[in-house]
Motif scaffolding. Structure first.
Motif, PDB file in Angstrom:
ATOM      1  N   GLN A 188      14.137   2.142 -59.158  1.00  0.00           N
ATOM      2  CA  GLN A 188      15.350   2.416 -59.088  1.00  0.00           C
ATOM      3  C   GLN A 188      15.072   4.229 -59.193  1.00  0.00           C
ATOM      4  N   PRO A 189      15.288   4.837 -60.844  1.00  0.00           N
ATOM      5  CA  PRO A 189      14.695   5.578 -61.090  1.00  0.00           C
ATOM      6  C   PRO A 189      13.737   6.300 -60.841  1.00  0.00           C
ATOM      7  N   ALA A 190      12.729   5.282 -60.757  1.00  0.00           N
ATOM      8  CA  ALA A 190      11.547   5.881 -60.587  1.00  0.00           C
ATOM      9  C   ALA A 190      11.108   6.545 -58.804  1.00  0.00           C
ATOM     10  N   LEU A 191      12.436   6.048 -57.829  1.00  0.00           N
ATOM     11  CA  LEU A 191      12.628   6.473 -56.096  1.00  0.00           C
ATOM     12  C   LEU A 191      13.441   7.758 -56.799  1.00  0.00           C
ATOM     13  N   ALA A 192      14.190   7.983 -57.818  1.00  0.00           N
ATOM     14  CA  ALA A 192      15.162   9.157 -57.351  1.00  0.00           C
ATOM     15  C   ALA A 192      14.467  10.228 -58.326  1.00  0.00           C
ATOM     16  N   ALA A 193      13.334  10.454 -58.821  1.00  0.00           N
ATOM     17  CA  ALA A 193      12.531  11.021 -60.233  1.00  0.00           C
ATOM     18  C   ALA A 193      11.721  12.192 -58.660  1.00  0.00           C
ATOM     19  N   TRP A 194      11.178  10.634 -57.791  1.00  0.00           N
ATOM     20  CA  TRP A 194      10.355  11.077 -56.662  1.00  0.00           C
ATOM     21  C   TRP A 194      10.938  11.882 -55.266  1.00  0.00           C
ATOM     22  N   PRO A 252      13.823   9.639 -47.567  1.00  0.00           N
ATOM     23  CA  PRO A 252      14.195   7.722 -47.546  1.00  0.00           C
ATOM     24  C   PRO A 252      13.547   7.917 -49.347  1.00  0.00           C
ATOM     25  N   ALA A 253      13.363   8.769 -49.702  1.00  0.00           N
ATOM     26  CA  ALA A 253      12.999   8.258 -51.007  1.00  0.00           C
ATOM     27  C   ALA A 253      14.202   8.311 -51.429  1.00  0.00           C
ATOM     28  N   LEU A 254      15.407   8.680 -51.243  1.00  0.00           N
ATOM     29  CA  LEU A 254      16.692   8.665 -51.953  1.00  0.00           C
ATOM     30  C   LEU A 254      17.606   7.050 -51.687  1.00  0.00           C
ATOM     31  N   GLN A 255      17.017   6.937 -50.362  1.00  0.00           N
ATOM     32  CA  GLN A 255      18.064   5.985 -49.685  1.00  0.00           C
ATOM     33  C   GLN A 255      17.303   4.473 -50.324  1.00  0.00           C
ATOM     34  N   ALA A 256      16.138   5.002 -50.824  1.00  0.00           N
ATOM     35  CA  ALA A 256      15.100   3.554 -51.459  1.00  0.00           C
ATOM     36  C   ALA A 256      15.661   3.865 -53.006  1.00  0.00           C
ATOM     37  N   PRO A 274      16.823   4.902 -40.409  1.00  0.00           N
ATOM     38  CA  PRO A 274      17.370   3.934 -40.838  1.00  0.00           C
ATOM     39  C   PRO A 274      17.506   3.763 -42.522  1.00  0.00           C
ATOM     40  N   GLY A 275      17.489   4.291 -43.049  1.00  0.00           N
ATOM     41  CA  GLY A 275      17.301   4.625 -44.313  1.00  0.00           C
ATOM     42  C   GLY A 275      19.069   4.305 -44.627  1.00  0.00           C
ATOM     43  N   ASP A 276      20.247   5.308 -44.117  1.00  0.00           N
ATOM     44  CA  ASP A 276      21.260   5.616 -44.595  1.00  0.00           C
ATOM     45  C   ASP A 276      22.330   3.870 -43.919  1.00  0.00           C
ATOM     46  N   ALA A 310       9.655  -0.704 -49.809  1.00  0.00           N
ATOM     47  CA  ALA A 310       8.936  -0.927 -48.045  1.00  0.00           C
ATOM     48  C   ALA A 310       9.619   0.800 -47.842  1.00  0.00           C
ATOM     49  N   LEU A 311      11.001   0.779 -48.042  1.00  0.00           N
ATOM     50  CA  LEU A 311      11.506   2.043 -47.426  1.00  0.00           C
ATOM     51  C   LEU A 311      11.240   3.326 -48.157  1.00  0.00           C
TER      52      LEU A 311
END
Length: 298
Positions: free
Chosen positions: A223-229, A262-266, A20-22, A280-281
């Motif tokens: 954004q950067p936190a999710l990318a790092a995750w 999903p972390a990248l999509q988020a 779904p994240g796509d 949420a994603l």
């Protein structure tokens, strides 16, 4: 009669959390995130599950040698039933896409379904395999942008689509060694690509008309936190595969690549200004990690 658990194994049910994240990332980038996005996400899941069932049907003879525990070679799901599931889910995915997004959505969903089947029955064992799978995910992101009113807004989703496609290319290239193992070079190359994707995704931000959304949420670092995750989730497993590139380590890295998507999509969704939706994603990552311990994602 085929048991429900066996059907869940056939379609790799937990892996659908990466799907779904796509659509959400594409819709957010195009500025059309809304109720139709839910329907398009459901269509995307149907097409993904169809691809998993078609994959096992197409690989049933090879799996009898390399992966005898899979549903078809183990006798838990008849080959004809798997093909029926794949065809039925494809039809359902196209129908739901049409209902949710009309002709614009079908203009993306039809080639997406064709690419899914092309990968499973023709391209998978060839050099075109990773590119074909990357095309599937790229189109999946664009499916979310399909209801946009102008080509300019759809074009806004292209960077997110290419990013997800690039991740999928790396993941698919790595997955080709999940049975036989490989040398350290392959996981080292995919790890480098993962780090580069995370770095690119962490930069940039919402367009001026959406930037205020991020500020209002009070989570401008989302954004950067999710990318790092994402980089940590997928990257650490690849680093282990570099140190020990046996089949088990590679398979673990492939599973991590699916679970971490999903972390990248988020991160891409946050970059479009929808930080709350992004958070949420991102919650799908720990849920998927727990579920793949029960049902394999690969």
């Amino acid at each position: 009669m085929t048991a429900p658990r066996d059907l869940l194994d056939l379609v790799r049910a937990p892996a659908a959390l990466s799907v779904p994240g796509d659509v959400i990332a594409g819709a957010a980038a195009a500025g059309v995130l809304g109720r139709r996005t839910v329907g398009l996400a459901c269509a995307s899941v149907c097409l993904y599950w169809a691809g998993m069932a078609a994959n096992d049907w197409a690989d049933r003879r090879l799996d009898a040698v390399e992966r005898p525990e899979r549903p078809i070679p183990s006798g838990r799901v008849p080959a004809g039933a798997a093909l029926g599931v794949a065809v039925g889910l494809t039809a359902a995915g196209l129908a739901v896409a049409g209902l949710a997004g009309g002709r614009r959505a079908l203009a993306v969903a039809v080639p997406l379904a064709a690419a899914v089947w092309a990968y499973d029955v023709a391209a998978k064992g060839t050099r075109a395999g990773p590119l074909t799978m990357a095309l599937c995910r790229t189109l999946d992101v664009l499916l979310g942008a399909a209801p946009a009113l102008s080509t300019r807004h759809v074009a806004d989703a292209l960077p997110a689509a290419v990013t997800v496609g690039a991740h999928t290319y790396l993941l698919t290239a790595l997955s080709r060694a999940e049975v036989s193992g490989t040398g350290p070079r392959l996981p080292a190359l995919t790890l480098s690509g993962t780090v580069a994707l995370a770095a690119v995704t962490a930069r940039g931000g919402a367009s001026p008309d959406r930037a205020a959304v991020t500020v209002r949420t009070g989570v401008s670092l989302t954004q950067p936190a999710l990318a790092a995750w994402y980089a940590a989730q997928f990257g650490l497993s690849q680093a282990r595969a570099v140190a020990d590139p046996c089949a088990g380590r590679v398979r673990d890295a492939v599973s991590a690549g699916i679970v971490s998507l999903p972390a990248l999509q988020a991160a891409l969704t946050a970059r479009a200004g929808a930080a709350r939706v992004a958070l949420a994603l991102g919650a799908a990552v720990p849920l998927a990690r727990r579920l793949v311990r029960r049902i394999s994602a690969t």
